[in-house]
Design a protein around this motif. Sequence first.
Motif, short mmCIF file in Angstrom:
data_model
loop_
_atom_site.label_atom_id
_atom_site.label_comp_id
_atom_site.label_asym_id
_atom_site.label_seq_id
_atom_site.Cartn_x
_atom_site.Cartn_y
_atom_site.Cartn_z
N ASN A 137 -8.73 7.75 -7.23
CA ASN A 137 -7.52 8.26 -6.58
C ASN A 137 -6.57 7.37 -7.20
OD1 ASN A 137 -7.28 10.27 -4.74
ND2 ASN A 137 -8.50 9.69 -3.44
N SER A 138 -5.48 7.27 -7.63
CA SER A 138 -4.38 6.24 -7.98
C SER A 138 -3.76 6.03 -6.73
CB SER A 138 -3.22 6.79 -8.65
OG SER A 138 -4.42 7.23 -10.20
N PHE A 139 -3.13 4.15 -5.87
CA PHE A 139 -2.63 4.20 -5.82
C PHE A 139 -1.11 4.55 -5.96
CE2 PHE A 139 -6.83 2.03 -4.28
CZ PHE A 139 -6.55 3.25 -3.10
N VAL A 140 0.25 4.30 -5.43
CA VAL A 140 1.72 4.03 -5.70
C VAL A 140 2.17 3.11 -5.37
CG1 VAL A 140 1.50 6.18 -7.18
CG2 VAL A 140 2.62 5.99 -4.83
N TRP A 141 3.25 2.59 -6.16
CA TRP A 141 3.64 0.99 -4.98
C TRP A 141 5.23 1.19 -5.98
CZ3 TRP A 141 0.55 -3.83 -4.97
CH2 TRP A 141 1.05 -5.00 -5.77
N THR A 146 6.51 -2.34 0.49
CA THR A 146 5.42 -2.18 -0.67
C THR A 146 6.01 -3.96 -1.35
OG1 THR A 146 5.76 -0.84 -2.57
CG2 THR A 146 4.27 -0.64 -0.38
N PHE A 147 5.12 -3.41 -2.88
CA PHE A 147 6.44 -4.45 -4.13
C PHE A 147 7.38 -4.33 -4.48
CE2 PHE A 147 6.29 -6.35 -8.09
CZ PHE A 147 5.98 -7.84 -7.80
N ARG A 148 7.90 -5.29 -4.20
CA ARG A 148 9.72 -4.57 -4.05
C ARG A 148 10.23 -5.77 -5.56
NH1 ARG A 148 11.02 -7.74 1.71
NH2 ARG A 148 8.35 -9.01 1.10
N GLY A 149 11.23 -5.33 -5.95
CA GLY A 149 12.02 -5.49 -7.09
C GLY A 149 11.57 -5.08 -8.73
N ILE A 150 10.80 -3.80 -7.82
CA ILE A 150 10.49 -2.34 -8.73
C ILE A 150 10.90 -1.25 -8.25
CG2 ILE A 150 8.67 -4.04 -10.22
CD1 ILE A 150 7.07 -1.60 -8.65
N PRO A 151 11.52 -0.11 -9.04
CA PRO A 151 11.28 1.21 -8.43
C PRO A 151 10.40 1.66 -7.39
CG PRO A 151 12.67 0.68 -10.45
CD PRO A 151 11.22 -0.19 -10.55
N LEU A 152 11.23 2.60 -6.07
CA LEU A 152 10.41 3.05 -5.80
C LEU A 152 9.10 4.19 -6.67
CD1 LEU A 152 9.75 3.95 -2.37
CD2 LEU A 152 11.09 5.90 -3.40
N PHE A 153 7.74 3.74 -6.33
CA PHE A 153 6.64 4.85 -6.32
C PHE A 153 6.74 4.63 -8.30
CE2 PHE A 153 7.15 7.56 -2.30
CZ PHE A 153 6.46 6.95 -1.82
N SER A 154 7.22 3.40 -8.81
CA SER A 154 7.27 3.34 -9.71
C SER A 154 5.99 2.27 -10.74
CB SER A 154 8.28 2.39 -10.06
OG SER A 154 8.14 0.93 -9.61
N GLN A 155 4.73 2.18 -9.56
CA GLN A 155 3.69 1.99 -10.55
C GLN A 155 3.20 2.55 -9.89
OE1 GLN A 155 3.24 -2.49 -10.36
NE2 GLN A 155 5.33 -2.55 -12.03
N ALA A 156 1.56 2.45 -11.13
CA ALA A 156 -0.07 2.92 -10.09
C ALA A 156 -1.37 2.31 -10.45
CB ALA A 156 -0.13 4.58 -10.64
N GLY A 157 -1.96 2.77 -10.07
CA GLY A 157 -3.15 1.95 -10.39
C GLY A 157 -4.77 1.77 -9.17
N ASP A 158 -5.63 2.05 -9.55
CA ASP A 158 -6.94 2.16 -8.20
C ASP A 158 -7.03 1.09 -7.95
OD1 ASP A 158 -8.26 0.77 -10.14
OD2 ASP A 158 -9.07 2.98 -11.00
N THR A 159 -6.84 0.47 -8.84
CA THR A 159 -7.31 -1.09 -7.61
C THR A 159 -5.38 -1.67 -7.38
OG1 THR A 159 -9.46 -1.31 -8.78
CG2 THR A 159 -8.24 -3.06 -7.75
N MET A 207 -0.78 -4.36 -9.48
CA MET A 207 -1.88 -3.25 -8.90
C MET A 207 -2.44 -2.41 -10.25
SD MET A 207 -0.06 0.84 -7.72
CE MET A 207 -1.17 0.03 -6.08
N TRP A 208 -3.55 -2.01 -10.34
CA TRP A 208 -3.53 -1.97 -12.04
C TRP A 208 -4.69 -1.15 -11.94
CZ3 TRP A 208 -5.34 -5.75 -9.09
CH2 TRP A 208 -6.71 -6.43 -8.68
N TYR A 209 -5.20 -0.62 -13.29
CA TYR A 209 -6.23 0.26 -13.27
C TYR A 209 -7.65 -0.55 -13.87
CZ TYR A 209 -3.85 4.28 -12.85
OH TYR A 209 -2.96 5.58 -12.00
N THR A 210 -9.12 -0.13 -13.66
CA THR A 210 -9.91 -0.69 -13.88
C THR A 210 -10.55 0.34 -15.70
OG1 THR A 210 -11.56 0.55 -12.21
CG2 THR A 210 -10.94 -1.51 -11.93
N HIS A 218 -1.09 0.07 -15.49
CA HIS A 218 -1.81 -0.95 -17.10
C HIS A 218 -3.22 -1.09 -16.60
CE1 HIS A 218 -0.28 -3.69 -14.34
NE2 HIS A 218 -0.29 -4.66 -14.19
N GLN A 219 -3.86 -1.62 -17.72
CA GLN A 219 -5.63 -1.68 -17.50
C GLN A 219 -5.45 -3.11 -17.37
OE1 GLN A 219 -7.91 0.23 -20.63
NE2 GLN A 219 -9.71 -0.68 -18.94
#
Length: 261
Positions: A137-141, A146-159, A207-210, A218-219
């Motif tokens: 699955n992909s988490f989003v934040w 969650t992580f502030r300073g970036i737009p809502l749900f603007s980054q994803a990753g599996d870790t 938050m990143w993808y493996t 990003h990976q």
Amino acid sequence: SYILDYWNIDGNRESFNAGISQNIFIHEFLNWDVTIKEKQASNNRDIQRINWWRTNIGTSLSLDTLIWDCQANQWYCHGPHSGAAVFTNAEADIDNEGGGFQAMDFNLDARYHIPFTDRSGLALRALGGKSIGPNPNSFVWGGNRTFRGIPLFSQAGDTYMMQTTELRFPILNAVGAIFSGPVGEGFASLTLFFDIRGGLYHDIGDMWYTKNPLFEGHQGFTLQRSAGYFVNVPTIFGLNARFNKGLYGKKDWNFWLGYNW
């Protein structure tokens, strides 16, 4: 309890979850829950196009000694004021179209609050998560909780992993506008705000993808940070209007309705 969750971004990415959660045992500080839900997700915009239905079986265990700042004569709460908590959960996804096991998610969230006064203190939080399997699955934040300073749900990753620190303090006891006559009496609850609080925050993590990135991500691990300020304004509806703005690192702003973590 019942679960219903839906979000849609730009008409091309959506997710829908519906299910039920049963508490196995409850203690003053300890809870164990088992959840089953149906999950649907689709993405017709990014590189990896998906459209699937899955059955999700999960369990969560929490140790929670947090004490909230709600008072008997108040109609609002800002959130936890003292104490500590650890929340853990694990979930497995099984494809509904015969695809078998797809993913296993693990999440950990630990919090600790150090009060200075009734309305000020230090709040510490550390969290992390990992999704494994043939189709993780992909988490989003991004956003206020969650992580502030970036737009809502603007980054994803599996870790993901993150540490956040907040220094919380009162700003104003009351502020608003007063109108005379019936107008003032009728709209006083919407134009007067009490016990406005705020503080300084520092978020650090990633938050990143493996594997190859699927969505907005990003990976590989790349350290990110955001430091800035936040303001919480209680409203007549019982929720706080929460605003934060980054001043160092990631500098976006966010608006949210809810409580402190």
